[in-house]
Scaffold this motif. Structure first.
Motif, PDB file in Angstrom:
ATOM      1  N   LEU A   1       1.682  -9.295  -6.670  1.00 50.60           N
ATOM      2  CA  LEU A   1       1.480 -10.701  -6.317  1.00 50.60           C
ATOM      3  C   LEU A   1       0.201 -10.902  -5.500  1.00 50.60           C
ATOM      4  O   LEU A   1      -0.494 -11.904  -5.659  1.00 50.60           O
ATOM      5  N   LYS A   2      -0.097  -9.943  -4.628  1.00 50.21           N
ATOM      6  CA  LYS A   2      -1.246 -10.074  -3.725  1.00 50.21           C
ATOM      7  C   LYS A   2      -2.571  -9.858  -4.438  1.00 50.21           C
ATOM      8  O   LYS A   2      -3.595 -10.469  -4.080  1.00 50.21           O
ATOM      9  N   PHE A   3      -2.570  -8.995  -5.461  1.00 43.94           N
ATOM     10  CA  PHE A   3      -3.815  -8.661  -6.166  1.00 43.94           C
ATOM     11  C   PHE A   3      -3.656  -8.945  -7.657  1.00 43.94           C
ATOM     12  O   PHE A   3      -3.436  -8.019  -8.462  1.00 43.94           O
ATOM     13  N   PRO A   4      -3.764 -10.196  -8.060  1.00 46.56           N
ATOM     14  CA  PRO A   4      -3.494 -10.564  -9.460  1.00 46.56           C
ATOM     15  C   PRO A   4      -4.466  -9.960 -10.466  1.00 46.56           C
ATOM     16  O   PRO A   4      -4.138  -9.859 -11.654  1.00 46.56           O
ATOM     17  N   ASN A   5      -5.640  -9.535 -10.015  1.00 42.34           N
ATOM     18  CA  ASN A   5      -6.611  -8.942 -10.940  1.00 42.34           C
ATOM     19  C   ASN A   5      -6.391  -7.447 -11.138  1.00 42.34           C
ATOM     20  O   ASN A   5      -6.987  -6.847 -12.038  1.00 42.34           O
ATOM     21  N   ALA A   6      -5.570  -6.856 -10.293  1.00 48.09           N
ATOM     22  CA  ALA A   6      -5.286  -5.423 -10.422  1.00 48.09           C
ATOM     23  C   ALA A   6      -4.276  -5.188 -11.533  1.00 48.09           C
ATOM     24  O   ALA A   6      -3.428  -6.036 -11.822  1.00 48.09           O
ATOM     25  N   THR A   7      -4.364  -4.026 -12.144  1.00 51.60           N
ATOM     26  CA  THR A   7      -3.436  -3.661 -13.227  1.00 51.60           C
ATOM     27  C   THR A   7      -2.635  -2.401 -12.903  1.00 51.60           C
ATOM     28  O   THR A   7      -1.676  -2.078 -13.592  1.00 51.60           O
ATOM     29  N   VAL A   8      -3.048  -1.678 -11.844  1.00 52.50           N
ATOM     30  CA  VAL A   8      -2.364  -0.457 -11.423  1.00 52.50           C
ATOM     31  C   VAL A   8      -2.007  -0.603  -9.951  1.00 52.50           C
ATOM     32  O   VAL A   8      -2.839  -1.057  -9.150  1.00 52.50           O
ATOM     33  N   PHE A   9      -0.773  -0.203  -9.584  1.00 53.70           N
ATOM     34  CA  PHE A   9      -0.276  -0.420  -8.226  1.00 53.70           C
ATOM     35  C   PHE A   9       0.388   0.855  -7.720  1.00 53.70           C
ATOM     36  O   PHE A   9       1.277   1.403  -8.377  1.00 53.70           O
ATOM     37  N   ALA A  10      -0.047   1.308  -6.540  1.00 54.85           N
ATOM     38  CA  ALA A  10       0.480   2.560  -5.995  1.00 54.85           C
ATOM     39  C   ALA A  10       0.997   2.349  -4.586  1.00 54.85           C
ATOM     40  O   ALA A  10       0.405   1.607  -3.791  1.00 54.85           O
ATOM     41  N   ASN A  11       2.104   3.014  -4.263  1.00 57.70           N
ATOM     42  CA  ASN A  11       2.609   3.079  -2.895  1.00 57.70           C
ATOM     43  C   ASN A  11       2.303   4.451  -2.314  1.00 57.70           C
ATOM     44  O   ASN A  11       2.020   5.417  -3.041  1.00 57.70           O
ATOM     45  N   ASN A  12       2.397   4.542  -1.007  1.00 52.64           N
ATOM     46  CA  ASN A  12       2.206   5.822  -0.331  1.00 52.64           C
ATOM     47  C   ASN A  12       3.449   6.703  -0.522  1.00 52.64           C
ATOM     48  O   ASN A  12       4.534   6.209  -0.865  1.00 52.64           O
ATOM     49  N   TYR A  13       3.287   7.991  -0.256  1.00 47.42           N
ATOM     50  CA  TYR A  13       4.388   8.940  -0.427  1.00 47.42           C
ATOM     51  C   TYR A  13       4.308  10.030   0.630  1.00 47.42           C
ATOM     52  O   TYR A  13       3.274  10.244   1.260  1.00 47.42           O
ATOM     53  N   LYS A  14       5.421  10.713   0.827  1.00 50.52           N
ATOM     54  CA  LYS A  14       5.444  11.886   1.700  1.00 50.52           C
ATOM     55  C   LYS A  14       5.985  13.070   0.913  1.00 50.52           C
ATOM     56  O   LYS A  14       6.635  12.892  -0.128  1.00 50.52           O
ATOM     57  N   ILE A  15       5.721  14.256   1.425  1.00 52.05           N
ATOM     58  CA  ILE A  15       6.041  15.478   0.688  1.00 52.05           C
ATOM     59  C   ILE A  15       7.140  16.246   1.413  1.00 52.05           C
ATOM     60  O   ILE A  15       7.021  16.538   2.603  1.00 52.05           O
ATOM     61  N   ARG A  16       8.188  16.553   0.687  1.00 52.51           N
ATOM     62  CA  ARG A  16       9.272  17.358   1.248  1.00 52.51           C
ATOM     63  C   ARG A  16       8.923  18.832   1.055  1.00 52.51           C
ATOM     64  O   ARG A  16       8.875  19.338  -0.062  1.00 52.51           O
ATOM     65  N   LYS A  17       8.667  19.521   2.178  1.00 51.31           N
ATOM     66  CA  LYS A  17       8.254  20.919   2.145  1.00 51.31           C
ATOM     67  C   LYS A  17       9.426  21.879   2.278  1.00 51.31           C
ATOM     68  O   LYS A  17       9.351  23.023   1.850  1.00 51.31           O
TER      69      LYS A  17
END
Length: 311
Positions: free
Chosen positions: A108-124
């Motif tokens: 919704l915030k970036f209508p011109n974008a076509t790819v959307f990513a969230n942050n992640y953490k790594i389970r070690k």
């Protein structure tokens, strides 16, 4: 505006993790349908997945054709059935309940974008989780990335379980690649699409899971031809360094596997100014030295101590 989401889980012999992955999809605060591509599993993965009684869950089974083929099948299904957005989740990994909700915010915030990513953490380990660091990215707010590649020298902004994209994109996974196929796909997206990033952590990448693809013998795999993207380096200032860092990472794996000729071919394509002094030194070590360092690094990382290998 409501969006129709389709989540795709490629499934091959993940009986220990698939229930957790499916549950995390069905627990989302924003609804998504789920398509599981059972890629010839020989363990109990399919029977576990089939126990979920939900109209949102669909399963397609096929002979083993690889994760890229399974993902492409999912992309084709989404486009044929009028979904607006496609999400991926590896069966090893899982989402927090707000994953799709946070992706929706950026749609919704970036209508011109076509790819959307969230942050992640790594389970070690069972009790150790590692935050993900990105190069040249110090903002705590969502943003559209102006030059994707400069943010990916430490870790990848795009990770197979952390992003989604609109069905309007035309990129597909290269099914001839069996090693670093994700990186190849990310480069395609970065060259042709606009990418938005949300720093909210909504994904857990579980490196403790058994049978993760990076554990497969390198000698049996084919990997990305980074050379085909050299022609784009003049248009994307961070691309050359991004390619060289990925060449470096693959060269280290090849040296460990005693494939010295193949490793040297990659090294010959690098600009060493794109590597840190530590990385340059590591390329000069022998297979047994790198194996020893890798074991030490693994133990330190699992204890929560981070060793930076990029910049």
């Amino acid at each position: 505006m409501d969006h129709r989401f389709l989540t795709i889980i490629p499934l091959y012999n993940k009986e220990a993790a698939i229930e957790r992955a499916i549950t995390s999809v069905l627990s989302q605060t924003v609804v998504t349908d789920l398509l599981i591509i059972n890629d010839g599993s020989t363990d109990d993965s399919l029977s576990i997945a089939s126990e979920f009684e939900s109209d949102a869950v669909m399963i397609i089974s096929q002979d083993n054709q690889g994760v890229s083929n399974a993902r492409n099948k999912g992309i084709s299904y989404a486009k044929s059935n009028n979904y607006d957005c496609i999400l991926f989740l590896d069966a090893d990994d899982y989402w927090e309940t707000n994953h799709v909700e946070e992706l929706t915010k950026n749609i919704l915030k970036f209508p011109n974008a076509t790819v959307f990513a969230n942050n992640y953490k790594i389970r070690k380990s069972a009790t150790t989780f590692e935050a993900t660091l990105f190069s040249n990215l110090e903002t705590d707010t969502s943003r559209e990335l102006d030059d994707f590649f400069i943010y990916n020298y430490l870790n990848s902004i795009l990770f197979s379980s952390s992003f989604g994209f609109k069905t309007s994109i035309t990129s597909l996974y290269n099914e001839e690649i069996t090693h670093s196929e994700d990186i190849d796909f990310y480069v395609q997206l970065a060259l042709h699409e606009k990418i938005a990033f949300n720093p909210t952590v909504t994904v857990i990448k579980d490196e403790t899971a058994v049978n993760r693809s990076h554990l497969i013998n390198l000698e049996t795999r084919t990997y990305t031809d980074f050379d085909i993207y050299e022609k784009f380096t003049s248009q994307h200032k961070g691309l050359k360094k991004f390619l060289d860092i990925n060449r470096y990472a693959l060269a280290i794996e090849l040296i460990i596997a005693n494939q010295k000729v193949e490793a040297q071919q990659l090294v010959s394509k690098m600009e060493f100014s794109n590597l840190t002094a530590k990385q340059q030194k590591l390329l000069k070590l022998s297979s047994w030295q790198l194996k020893l360092l890798k074991r030490i690094h693994h133990r330190l990382s699992n204890s929560g101590l981070r060793i930076r290998t990029g910049r």
